[in-house]
Design a protein around this motif. Structure first.
Motif, PDB file in Angstrom:
ATOM      1  N   TYR A 151       0.852  -1.195   0.000  1.00  0.00           N
ATOM      2  CA  TYR A 151       0.000   0.000   0.000  1.00  0.00           C
ATOM      3  C   TYR A 151       0.887   1.245   0.000  1.00  0.00           C
ATOM      4  N   ALA A 155      -3.443   6.766   2.600  1.00  0.00           N
ATOM      5  CA  ALA A 155      -4.733   6.465   3.229  1.00  0.00           C
ATOM      6  C   ALA A 155      -4.987   4.958   3.250  1.00  0.00           C
ATOM      7  N   ARG A 156      -4.692   4.276   2.142  1.00  0.00           N
ATOM      8  CA  ARG A 156      -4.903   2.830   2.101  1.00  0.00           C
ATOM      9  C   ARG A 156      -3.924   2.117   3.038  1.00  0.00           C
ATOM     10  N   LYS A 159      -5.243   2.376   6.596  1.00  0.00           N
ATOM     11  CA  LYS A 159      -6.325   1.431   6.875  1.00  0.00           C
ATOM     12  C   LYS A 159      -5.781   0.022   7.072  1.00  0.00           C
ATOM     13  N   THR A 162      -4.199  -0.253  10.404  1.00  0.00           N
ATOM     14  CA  THR A 162      -5.221  -0.318  11.439  1.00  0.00           C
ATOM     15  C   THR A 162      -5.693  -1.752  11.626  1.00  0.00           C
ATOM     16  N   ARG A 344      -9.868   3.618  12.714  1.00  0.00           N
ATOM     17  CA  ARG A 344      -9.957   3.795  11.262  1.00  0.00           C
ATOM     18  C   ARG A 344      -9.917   5.275  10.887  1.00  0.00           C
ATOM     19  N   SER A 347      -6.891   7.287   8.835  1.00  0.00           N
ATOM     20  CA  SER A 347      -6.760   7.596   7.412  1.00  0.00           C
ATOM     21  C   SER A 347      -7.190   9.028   7.107  1.00  0.00           C
ATOM     22  N   ARG A 348      -7.977   9.630   7.993  1.00  0.00           N
ATOM     23  CA  ARG A 348      -8.438  11.004   7.768  1.00  0.00           C
ATOM     24  C   ARG A 348      -7.723  12.015   8.653  1.00  0.00           C
TER      25      ARG A 348
END
Length: 475
Positions: A151, A155-156, A159, A162, A344, A347-348
């Motif tokens: 990845y 962002a991916r 995740k 996580t 999660r 990612s933000r």
């Protein structure tokens, strides 16, 4: 910059042989879920095996008629070997390729698990457990490095990390239950035997679904590898034996002396070899240094608190092993919920807000537990342990993001190996120190000191995050 950073990466043999990547590498999006599942399955197996064994120790002792020290080494031999080889495993994985390092380590874990299952004596079981620990020391950093290569998009990757971090929570919850069920229904050997088909499945899925990782062809730093193994192995061994035999015992002092001398030798070697396994220049990067410190403080607090509370529940409140285990279900459930659901958000938001919020929550949970005494207070215990688990669950998946984000992708194995090694050291310090405090002080007093230290450790984590990540950092 280090030799490993200058080395030109080359793809693995199954890529270069045909000039084109295989289908899994060419289209990593296809089967990405199965690829991540394969990596997490191997990681889960290692953690589950470790936590499941604790409930089987009385059966093992009864079968082999061994002493307590030999029984302890079925756990400590694994822990020391894994901690000692985490850094070496990460560095070797970068040079072999993360996928290949993961598969080789997983194969070693499967073979050593089978050896544990058929062990004819306690010494044979301890020796097989040491080999298991060596394999785990290569598997854990390789699993993180595989994810880092799978990845590339932040962002991916966040995740995926996580999910990787949440797997440890599932192992924490499932380990004692699975271990107890297998031991009662089949026998303690089934705990190891089940690793064989699970491990073989993970190896097969990794081969089919995980794209080959880049290989960095720098020469291995053999002297540095040996010194690092001695530093971590003897250092963790000294902490374990110091809490058990006393800090003035000859064995403790000898292990500590070897660890200090090896640390000096390691620093001398790494300054002079052309391709150091752990370039000392990395310690000029605040985020990397802080990430290692945060990992150690996290393990010191989260696992040290669980250890101290477990002993208090059994020795002071009079619970048996099953009752103590069930008492931690709310703690483990909140940890799992935070790891898989709340975390999660990384990612933000990036890792920083979750690390700060998690550390503050865990510190408040530990502080809430400080008044616990000799008389059971279940409302206080549940409230404090839930808050502690919630905070730890928020932090866990964000830890790899900090260290992996501090180094280039081709050093992912090195970064994850260093992080996991420091986490093991932090956990060993917590267990050794808290065991000593609980033994030296009156019931209730020792626990309060331990929990106060846990709260202080998590507050120090907040300071380390704010110092090393002044702005919003990418996950």
């Amino acid at each position: 910059m280090s030799g490993s950073a200058k080395a030109v990466p080359r793809v693995s043999d199954d890529v270069s042989r045909h000039g084109q990547p295989p289908p899994s590498a060419a289209a990593p999006a296809r089967g990405a879920g199965l690829a991540l599942f394969a990596v997490c399955l191997g990681f889960f197996m290692v953690l589950l095996d470790s936590s499941a064994l604790n409930v089987a120790l009385p059966r093992i002792r009864a079968e082999f008629a061994g002493g307590l020290s030999g029984l302890e080494w079925t756990v400590n031999g694994y822990t020391i070997a894994m901690a000692a080889f985490l850094l070496s495993g990460g560095s070797i994985g970068d040079r072999w390729g993360a996928r290949r390092g993961f598969q080789v380590s997983l194969a070693g874990f499967v073979v050593s698990s089978a050896a544990c299952a058929v062990s004819p004596s306690l010494p044979a079981l301890v020796a097989s457990r040491v080999v298991q620990g060596v394999a785990a020391g290569g598997l854990l950093p390789a699993s993180l490095a595989v994810i880092a290569h799978m990845y590339a998009e932040p962002a991916r990757r966040a995740k995926a990390l996580t999910i990787w971090g949440g797997v440890s929570s599932l192992a924490l919850v499932c380990g004692p239950v699975v271990g107890g069920a297998l031991t009662s229904a089949v026998g303690w050997r089934a705990i190891f035997l089940i690793n064989v088909p699970v491990g073989l499945l993970a190896i097969l899925l990794t081969q089919l679904k995980v794209a080959p990782s880049p290989v960095h062809g720098a020469h291995l730093d053999i002297r540095g590898q040996i010194a690092a193994v001695l530093v971590v192995g003897c250092g963790v061994g000294a902490l374990i034996e110091g809490g058990d035999r006393g800090w003035a015992s000859p064995l403790t002092c000898a292990l500590l002396a070897v660890a200090v001398a090896s640390l000096a030798a390691f620093a001398w070697i790494e300054q002079r070899v052309p391709h150091p396994m752990l370039p000392l220049s990395l310690f000029t990067r605040p985020r990397f240094v802080a990430g290692l410190a945060i990992g150690a403080l996290f393990q010191f607090g989260a696992y040290g608190a669980q250890f101290a509370l477990s002993l208090h529940l059994q020795n002071v409140w009079g619970l048996d092993a099953l009752g103590a285990g069930l008492s931690f279900v709310p703690f483990a459930a909140m940890w799992t919920f935070a790891s898989f659901v709340l975390a999660r958000l990384v990612s933000r938001t990036g890792a920083k807000p979750l690390l700060v919020a998690g550390a503050l929550g865990a510190a408040c949970g530990a502080a809430l537990l400080v008044p616990l005494g000799e008389q059971p207070s279940w409302s206080l215990f549940v409230a404090g342990s839930c808050l502690l688990g919630l905070g730890a669950g928020l932090m866990g998946p964000s830890l790899p993001a900090v260290v992996l984000g501090a180094l280039p992708t081709h050093q992912s194995g090195l970064a994850s190996g260093a992080l996991n090694a420091l986490r093991q050291v932090g956990g060993a310090v917590g267990i050794a120190l808290f065991g000593l405090l609980l033994e030296e002080y009156a019931p209730g007093i020792g626990l309060r000191i331990c929990l106060a230290l846990v709260a202080v450790g998590f507050l120090a984590t907040v300071a380390a995050v704010l110092w090393s990540m002044p702005r919003k950092a990418a996950p």
